[in-house]
Write an enzyme that holds these catalytic residues in place. Structure first.
Site, PDB file in Angstrom:
ATOM      1  N   ASN A 122       0.862  -1.176   0.000  1.00  0.00           N
ATOM      2  CA  ASN A 122       0.000   0.000   0.000  1.00  0.00           C
ATOM      3  C   ASN A 122       0.902   1.231   0.000  1.00  0.00           C
ATOM      4  O   ASN A 122       1.500   1.552   1.025  1.00  0.00           O
ATOM      5  CB  ASN A 122      -0.906  -0.013   1.252  1.00  0.00           C
ATOM      6  CG  ASN A 122      -1.680   1.278   1.425  1.00  0.00           C
ATOM      7  OD1 ASN A 122      -1.816   2.068   0.488  1.00  0.00           O
ATOM      8  ND2 ASN A 122      -2.178   1.520   2.633  1.00  0.00           N
ATOM      9  N   LYS A 178       0.114   4.308  -0.238  1.00  0.00           N
ATOM     10  CA  LYS A 178      -0.487   5.533   0.310  1.00  0.00           C
ATOM     11  C   LYS A 178      -0.206   6.684  -0.671  1.00  0.00           C
ATOM     12  O   LYS A 178      -0.149   6.446  -1.867  1.00  0.00           O
ATOM     13  CB  LYS A 178       0.039   5.807   1.717  1.00  0.00           C
ATOM     14  CG  LYS A 178      -0.048   4.556   2.598  1.00  0.00           C
ATOM     15  CD  LYS A 178       0.200   4.817   4.041  1.00  0.00           C
ATOM     16  CE  LYS A 178       0.109   3.505   4.796  1.00  0.00           C
ATOM     17  NZ  LYS A 178       0.088   3.676   6.221  1.00  0.00           N
ATOM     18  N   HIS A 220      -9.431   1.918   4.881  1.00  0.00           N
ATOM     19  CA  HIS A 220      -8.152   2.034   5.582  1.00  0.00           C
ATOM     20  C   HIS A 220      -8.339   3.035   6.718  1.00  0.00           C
ATOM     21  O   HIS A 220      -9.087   4.007   6.586  1.00  0.00           O
ATOM     22  CB  HIS A 220      -7.064   2.514   4.616  1.00  0.00           C
ATOM     23  CG  HIS A 220      -5.704   2.452   5.220  1.00  0.00           C
ATOM     24  ND1 HIS A 220      -5.244   3.412   6.088  1.00  0.00           N
ATOM     25  CD2 HIS A 220      -4.718   1.529   5.118  1.00  0.00           C
ATOM     26  CE1 HIS A 220      -4.026   3.079   6.484  1.00  0.00           C
ATOM     27  NE2 HIS A 220      -3.684   1.937   5.915  1.00  0.00           N
ATOM     28  N   GLU A 255      -6.659   5.406   7.724  1.00  0.00           N
ATOM     29  CA  GLU A 255      -6.383   6.813   7.374  1.00  0.00           C
ATOM     30  C   GLU A 255      -7.582   7.432   6.671  1.00  0.00           C
ATOM     31  O   GLU A 255      -7.862   8.620   6.843  1.00  0.00           O
ATOM     32  CB  GLU A 255      -5.111   6.887   6.510  1.00  0.00           C
ATOM     33  CG  GLU A 255      -3.868   6.634   7.373  1.00  0.00           C
ATOM     34  CD  GLU A 255      -2.724   5.940   6.660  1.00  0.00           C
ATOM     35  OE1 GLU A 255      -2.710   5.901   5.418  1.00  0.00           O
ATOM     36  OE2 GLU A 255      -1.833   5.417   7.370  1.00  0.00           O
ATOM     37  N   GLU A 281      -5.640  -4.283  10.821  1.00  0.00           N
ATOM     38  CA  GLU A 281      -4.542  -3.332  11.001  1.00  0.00           C
ATOM     39  C   GLU A 281      -4.795  -2.510  12.262  1.00  0.00           C
ATOM     40  O   GLU A 281      -5.558  -1.524  12.218  1.00  0.00           O
ATOM     41  CB  GLU A 281      -4.469  -2.366   9.813  1.00  0.00           C
ATOM     42  CG  GLU A 281      -4.211  -3.008   8.488  1.00  0.00           C
ATOM     43  CD  GLU A 281      -3.635  -1.997   7.497  1.00  0.00           C
ATOM     44  OE1 GLU A 281      -2.493  -2.185   7.082  1.00  0.00           O
ATOM     45  OE2 GLU A 281      -4.315  -1.015   7.178  1.00  0.00           O
ATOM     46  N   GLY A 326       2.626   2.449  10.727  1.00  0.00           N
ATOM     47  CA  GLY A 326       3.698   3.437  10.601  1.00  0.00           C
ATOM     48  C   GLY A 326       4.429   3.756  11.892  1.00  0.00           C
ATOM     49  O   GLY A 326       5.184   4.729  11.951  1.00  0.00           O
ATOM     50  N   SER A 331       3.258  -1.880  10.340  1.00  0.00           N
ATOM     51  CA  SER A 331       4.694  -1.995  10.636  1.00  0.00           C
ATOM     52  C   SER A 331       5.317  -3.345  10.255  1.00  0.00           C
ATOM     53  O   SER A 331       6.225  -3.825  10.930  1.00  0.00           O
ATOM     54  CB  SER A 331       4.971  -1.672  12.114  1.00  0.00           C
ATOM     55  OG  SER A 331       4.684  -0.313  12.377  1.00  0.00           O
TER      56      SER A 331
HETATM   57  P1  PGA Z   1       2.880   0.472   7.514  1.00  0.00           P
HETATM   58  O1  PGA Z   1       1.421   0.741   6.926  1.00  0.00           O
HETATM   59  O2  PGA Z   1       3.349  -0.864   6.979  1.00  0.00           O
HETATM   60  O3  PGA Z   1       3.719   1.621   6.989  1.00  0.00           O
HETATM   61  O4  PGA Z   1       2.765   0.477   8.992  1.00  0.00           O
HETATM   62  C1  PGA Z   1       0.509  -0.315   6.763  1.00  0.00           C
HETATM   63  C2  PGA Z   1      -0.786   0.230   6.219  1.00  0.00           C
HETATM   64  O5  PGA Z   1      -1.190   1.324   6.602  1.00  0.00           O
HETATM   65  O6  PGA Z   1      -1.438  -0.443   5.394  1.00  0.00           O
END
Ligand code: PGA
Length: 232
Positions: free
Chosen positions: A7, A9, A85, A87, A152, A158, A194
Site C-alpha cells: 500500500n 499511500k 483504511h 487513514e 490493522e 507506521g 509496521s
Molecule cells: P505500515 O502501513 O506498513 O507503513 O505500517 C501499513 C498500512 O497502513 O497499510
C-alpha cells in the site's frame, strides 16, 4: 501461498513504480503479490504486476468531483482495492456503512475489496479490541461476493510497533469466528501495521493469517522484496 499486498499511500513517483515493477517482474515467488498505487500511477501495466487501488467511490458515476468509480478502476486493470483504511476512516470520516457501500461497489465491478479494520490505542488500552474489531467487521463487509479482510491495529500503522503473536492470533480468531457466524469461512485475512523483512515471516506463520498488508516497506524493492521472499 500468501498474499503480500503493498500500500503506497500518497507516496511514490512514476519512476519509483517502474523501478519496483521491474524488480517484481524478475522475482519468482509462489506468493500473490499486489501493489496498491495512488490513482495517478495506475495507468499502464507493462510488467504485468497485479494492481490495486486505495479507494473507490460507492457511486457508479455522476457529480462526485475527485472520486474514482469501480468501472474506472476496472478499465485500468485494477484487481484489488483497499477500502476503509484507517487513514480514510480518520481523515475522510468513512463510516462502516460507507466502507460497506464501497466494498459492494468494487465487487459489482469485478474488483476484490480489501476491507480494513483495527482498533485505536485507546480502545486497546481499555481492553475493547475484540469487541471493536468484531463490530467494525460485521458492519463493514458486504452481503455477498469475494472480499478480503485486513486487520490493522491503528497504533501499529507506521509506528514500528506490532502486537505480540498471541494478540495477533487472538484477533484473527475473533475475525474468523465472526466470519464463520455469517457463513464466510472462505475469506482471506491479512495482517497490516509496521510489517518489515524482520517480522514478516513470523507474522505470516500465525494461525489464520493468509497474508500481509505492507505500507512503508512496499515502496522500494530493497525493503519489499525481502518481505516477499521471507514468506512462502
Ligand atoms: P505500515 O502501513 O506498513 O507503513 O505500517 C501499513 C498500512 O497502513 O497499510
Amino acid at each position: 501461498m500468501k498474499f503480500i499486498v503493498g500500500n503506497w499511500k500518497m507516496n511514490g513517483t512514476l519512476s519509483d513504480k517502474e523501478a519496483l515493477f521491474k524488480s517484481l517482474k524478475n522475482l519468482h515467488t509462489d506468493n500473490k503479490v499486489v501493489v496498491c498505487l495512488p490513482f495517478i500511477l495506475l495507468g499502464g501495466n507493462d510488467y504485468g504486476i497485479t494492481l490495486g487501488a486505495q479507494d473507490v467511490s460507492e457511486h457508479d458515476n455522476g457529480a462526485f468531483t475527485g472520486d474514482i468509480s469501480g468501472q474506472m478502476l476496472k478499465d485500468a486493470d485494477v484487481k484489488y482495492v483497499v477500502v476503509g483504511h484507517s487513514e480514510r476512516r480518520a481523515n475522510h470520516n468513512e463510516t462502516n456503512a460507507i466502507v460497506k457501500a464501497k466494498a459492494t461497489a468494487a465487487i459489482k465491478n469485478g474488483i476484490i475489496p480489501i476491507i480494513c479494520i483495527g482498533e485505536t490505542t485507546e480502545e486497546k488500552n481499555s481492553g475493547r479490541t475484540m469487541t471493536v474489531i468484531k463490530k467494525m467487521l460485521l458492519e463493514s463487509v458486504p452481503a455477498k461476493g469475494e472480499y478480503i479482510v485486513a486487520y490493522e491495529p491503528r497504533w501499529a500503522i507506521g509506528s514500528g510497533k506490532i502486537p505480540t503473536s498471541d494478540e495477533i492470533a487472538m484477533a484473527f480468531e475473533t475475525i474468523s469466528k465472526a466470519l464463520h457466524s455469517i457463513k464466510r469461512s472462505d475469506i482471506a485475512l491479512l495482517y497490516g501495521g509496521s510489517v518489515n523483512a524482520k517480522n514478516a515471516a513470523q507474522i505470516a506463520s500465525i494461525k489464520n493469517v493468509d497474508g500481509l498488508l505492507v505500507g512503508g516497506a512496499s515502496l522500494k524493492s530493497d525493503t519489499f522484496l525481502p518481505i516477499i521472499k521471507s514468506v512462502e
